[in-house]
Design a protein around this motif. Structure first.
Motif, PDB file in Angstrom:
ATOM      1  N   ALA A   1       0.748  -1.259  -0.006  1.00 52.85           N
ATOM      2  CA  ALA A   1      -0.033   0.045  -0.132  1.00 52.85           C
ATOM      3  C   ALA A   1       0.704   1.100   0.180  1.00 52.85           C
ATOM      4  CB  ALA A   1      -1.003  -0.015   1.375  1.00 52.85           C
ATOM      5  N   ALA A   2       2.255   1.191   0.564  1.00 53.62           N
ATOM      6  CA  ALA A   2       2.952   2.383   0.584  1.00 53.62           C
ATOM      7  C   ALA A   2       3.488   2.882  -0.551  1.00 53.62           C
ATOM      8  CB  ALA A   2       4.204   2.105   1.812  1.00 53.62           C
ATOM      9  N   ASP A   3       3.437   1.990  -1.407  1.00 49.46           N
ATOM     10  CA  ASP A   3       4.022   2.520  -2.939  1.00 49.46           C
ATOM     11  C   ASP A   3       2.937   3.081  -3.733  1.00 49.46           C
ATOM     12  OD1 ASP A   3       6.233   1.153  -2.334  1.00 49.46           O
ATOM     13  OD2 ASP A   3       5.989  -0.475  -3.466  1.00 49.46           O
ATOM     14  N   HIS A   4       1.665   3.005  -3.110  1.00 44.17           N
ATOM     15  CA  HIS A   4       0.471   3.758  -4.072  1.00 44.17           C
ATOM     16  C   HIS A   4       0.567   3.615  -5.528  1.00 44.17           C
ATOM     17  CE1 HIS A   4      -0.046   6.095  -0.372  1.00 44.17           C
ATOM     18  NE2 HIS A   4       1.236   6.416  -0.496  1.00 44.17           N
ATOM     19  N   ARG A   5       0.872   1.993  -5.602  1.00 48.00           N
ATOM     20  CA  ARG A   5       0.752   1.713  -7.422  1.00 48.00           C
ATOM     21  C   ARG A   5      -0.539   1.050  -7.494  1.00 48.00           C
ATOM     22  NH1 ARG A   5       6.916  -0.207  -6.611  1.00 48.00           N
ATOM     23  NH2 ARG A   5       7.917   1.659  -7.850  1.00 48.00           N
ATOM     24  N   PRO A   6      -1.202   1.286  -8.699  1.00 51.15           N
ATOM     25  CA  PRO A   6      -2.380   0.271  -8.952  1.00 51.15           C
ATOM     26  C   PRO A   6      -1.903  -1.087  -9.238  1.00 51.15           C
ATOM     27  CG  PRO A   6      -1.856   1.827 -10.413  1.00 51.15           C
ATOM     28  CD  PRO A   6      -1.005   2.088  -9.607  1.00 51.15           C
ATOM     29  N   ASP A   7      -2.891  -1.983  -9.110  1.00 56.21           N
ATOM     30  CA  ASP A   7      -2.783  -3.255  -9.532  1.00 56.21           C
ATOM     31  C   ASP A   7      -2.364  -3.220 -11.084  1.00 56.21           C
ATOM     32  OD1 ASP A   7      -3.355  -3.879  -7.047  1.00 56.21           O
ATOM     33  OD2 ASP A   7      -5.260  -4.788  -7.481  1.00 56.21           O
ATOM     34  N   LEU A   8      -1.753  -4.347 -11.443  1.00 49.97           N
ATOM     35  CA  LEU A   8      -1.210  -4.265 -12.623  1.00 49.97           C
ATOM     36  C   LEU A   8      -1.452  -5.723 -13.457  1.00 49.97           C
ATOM     37  CD1 LEU A   8       0.357  -2.916 -15.059  1.00 49.97           C
ATOM     38  CD2 LEU A   8       2.445  -4.007 -14.016  1.00 49.97           C
ATOM     39  N   VAL A   9      -2.053  -5.782 -14.545  1.00 54.33           N
ATOM     40  CA  VAL A   9      -2.605  -7.205 -15.289  1.00 54.33           C
ATOM     41  C   VAL A   9      -1.430  -7.452 -16.283  1.00 54.33           C
ATOM     42  CG1 VAL A   9      -4.320  -8.298 -16.313  1.00 54.33           C
ATOM     43  CG2 VAL A   9      -5.097  -7.030 -14.276  1.00 54.33           C
ATOM     44  N   MET A  10      -0.793  -8.648 -16.237  1.00 55.44           N
ATOM     45  CA  MET A  10       0.173  -9.023 -17.376  1.00 55.44           C
ATOM     46  C   MET A  10      -0.459  -9.990 -18.154  1.00 55.44           C
ATOM     47  SD  MET A  10       3.634  -9.495 -15.114  1.00 55.44           S
ATOM     48  CE  MET A  10       4.403  -9.915 -16.638  1.00 55.44           C
ATOM     49  N   GLN A  11       0.025 -10.034 -19.717  1.00 51.66           N
ATOM     50  CA  GLN A  11      -0.415 -10.996 -20.733  1.00 51.66           C
ATOM     51  C   GLN A  11       0.850 -11.789 -21.023  1.00 51.66           C
ATOM     52  OE1 GLN A  11      -3.280 -10.989 -21.558  1.00 51.66           O
ATOM     53  NE2 GLN A  11      -4.262  -9.152 -20.428  1.00 51.66           N
ATOM     54  N   PRO A  12       0.796 -12.857 -21.760  1.00 52.54           N
ATOM     55  CA  PRO A  12       1.945 -13.604 -22.022  1.00 52.54           C
ATOM     56  C   PRO A  12       2.889 -12.849 -22.791  1.00 52.54           C
ATOM     57  CG  PRO A  12      -0.191 -14.822 -22.247  1.00 52.54           C
ATOM     58  CD  PRO A  12      -0.572 -13.634 -22.041  1.00 52.54           C
ATOM     59  N   GLY A  13       4.208 -13.037 -22.762  1.00 51.16           N
ATOM     60  CA  GLY A  13       5.351 -12.412 -23.202  1.00 51.16           C
ATOM     61  C   GLY A  13       5.683 -11.062 -22.756  1.00 51.16           C
TER      62      GLY A  13
END
Length: 341
Positions: free
Chosen positions: A220-232
């Motif tokens: 939480a302290a980084d204040h970064r949103p969740d990130l979705v990754m795709q293959p490659g």
């Protein structure tokens, strides 16, 4: 400036042989949650060494309750402490060190700590394949640690804790329980069933997704949103500079996953990156004879065998001269004068 905390310094501290400045550095280092798994690995190695010594060399069993109270007062912490048998034994030889280490455990959710039943650690240059109870296969690279429970309850996430580098082939379950990889910097990789590599050493972290789909979550302290990754896709970040944006890009998987198949693949890789990889995996220090070598880029494939075999392959493939001096490697251009040792 506080001294750099190494395993050698840690061991001196545990034996009460550290200078005041070194002891302060170790205590400060132990209060950092990101150092938890490394500290545990060092303490385990230290205690296993003691177990091989004659029984007379081990001190009498202490009053653990009194020891905890004393450590608590000395560390000045009010967090709830969690105590396990091996840690209590290790505290005999390292009071404040264990105090700092187990205070870190005390800051974790209770379920996370209580559920962990196994710790697998690889030495420098060692590789190991693990088969978890759900059918997931994990390949640990050298100098890495994985903590995981004996089994997971139905309907609950399958959580593991990684420090180092590993390749995961996660089995998808009919009940769709997520598989979550936690790293010491608070990042977690969450999947259903897929293949991916996770790297977390020092301040660097990266995730390489081979197949499937993963979601990255950050503390939480980084204040970064969740990130979705795709293959490659490859995601990289540096925990020393949390203000720096996370980098996501499409890449070939081989340079980041080929180590599990006994080879190293380089694709415009700098010699500086190669030096870091050799240090992380084999525990060797690398010296470059000229600054120009640091940014020289290499492309090709070499087999991973014994370190000497790997070094010979690197020399022949990339026209380098590599001299080995105990735990130190000296890199020079093949056409440069041979450095004197």
């Amino acid at each position: 400036m506080l001294p750099l905390v190494t395993q050698e310094l840690f061991n001196r501290y545990v034996h009460d042989q550290a200078t005041p400045a070194e002891a302060s550095a170790v205590r400060a280092w132990l209060t950092e949650p990101t150092n938890q798994l490394v500290a545990e690995q060092w303490m385990r190695a230290h205690w296993h060494t003691l177990e091989t010594e004659p029984a007379t060399a081990l001190p009498d069993e202490p009053d653990y309750e009194a020891l905890l109270t004393s450590l608590h007062q000395q560390m000045g912490r009010t967090a709830a402490w969690r105590w396990q048998p091996w840690a209590a034994a290790a505290a005999v030889v390292g009071g404040l060190a264990v105090g700092g280490l187990w205070w870190q455990y005390g800051t974790q959710p209770a379920a996370s700590v209580a559920a962990v039943a196994h710790t697998e650690t690889t030495a420098y240059g060692q590789k190991r394949t693990l088969h978890l109870s759900d059918g997931t296969e994990v390949t640990l690279n050298g100098h890495s640690t994985l903590r995981y429970p004996q089994a997971w309850a139905t309907g609950q996430p399958r959580e593991v804790w990684l420090d180092g580098e590993a390749y995961f082939s996660v089995r998808h379950l009919p009940s769709d329980e997520h598989f979550i990889v936690h790293t010491p910097d608070g990042m977690q990789v969450e999947v259903l069933g897929t293949k991916f590599a996770v790297y977390r050493r020092q301040e660097q972290a990266r995730v390489m997704l081979v197949s499937g789909k993963v979601q990255l979550k950050f503390k939480a302290a980084d204040h970064r949103p969740d990130l979705v990754m795709q293959p490659g896709e490859l995601v990289e970040l540096n925990s020393r500079h949390p203000e720096t944006a996370v980098r996501k890009k499409a890449v070939a998987a081989a340079p980041y996953t080929s180590w599990k198949d006994g080879k190293l693949v380089f694709d415009e890789t700098t010699i500086a990156e190669l030096a870091t990889r050799l240090h992380d995996t084999y525990g060797v220090e690398v010296t470059l004879t000229t600054p120009e070598l640091q940014n020289r880029r290499i492309t090709g494939t070499v087999p991973i065998g014994e370190l000497d075999v790997l070094l010979q392959a690197l020399e022949e493939t990339f026209h380098l001269t590599i001299q080995r001096q105990q735990n130190r490697l000296i890199f020079s251009d093949h056409n440069s004068p041979k450095p004197s040792l």
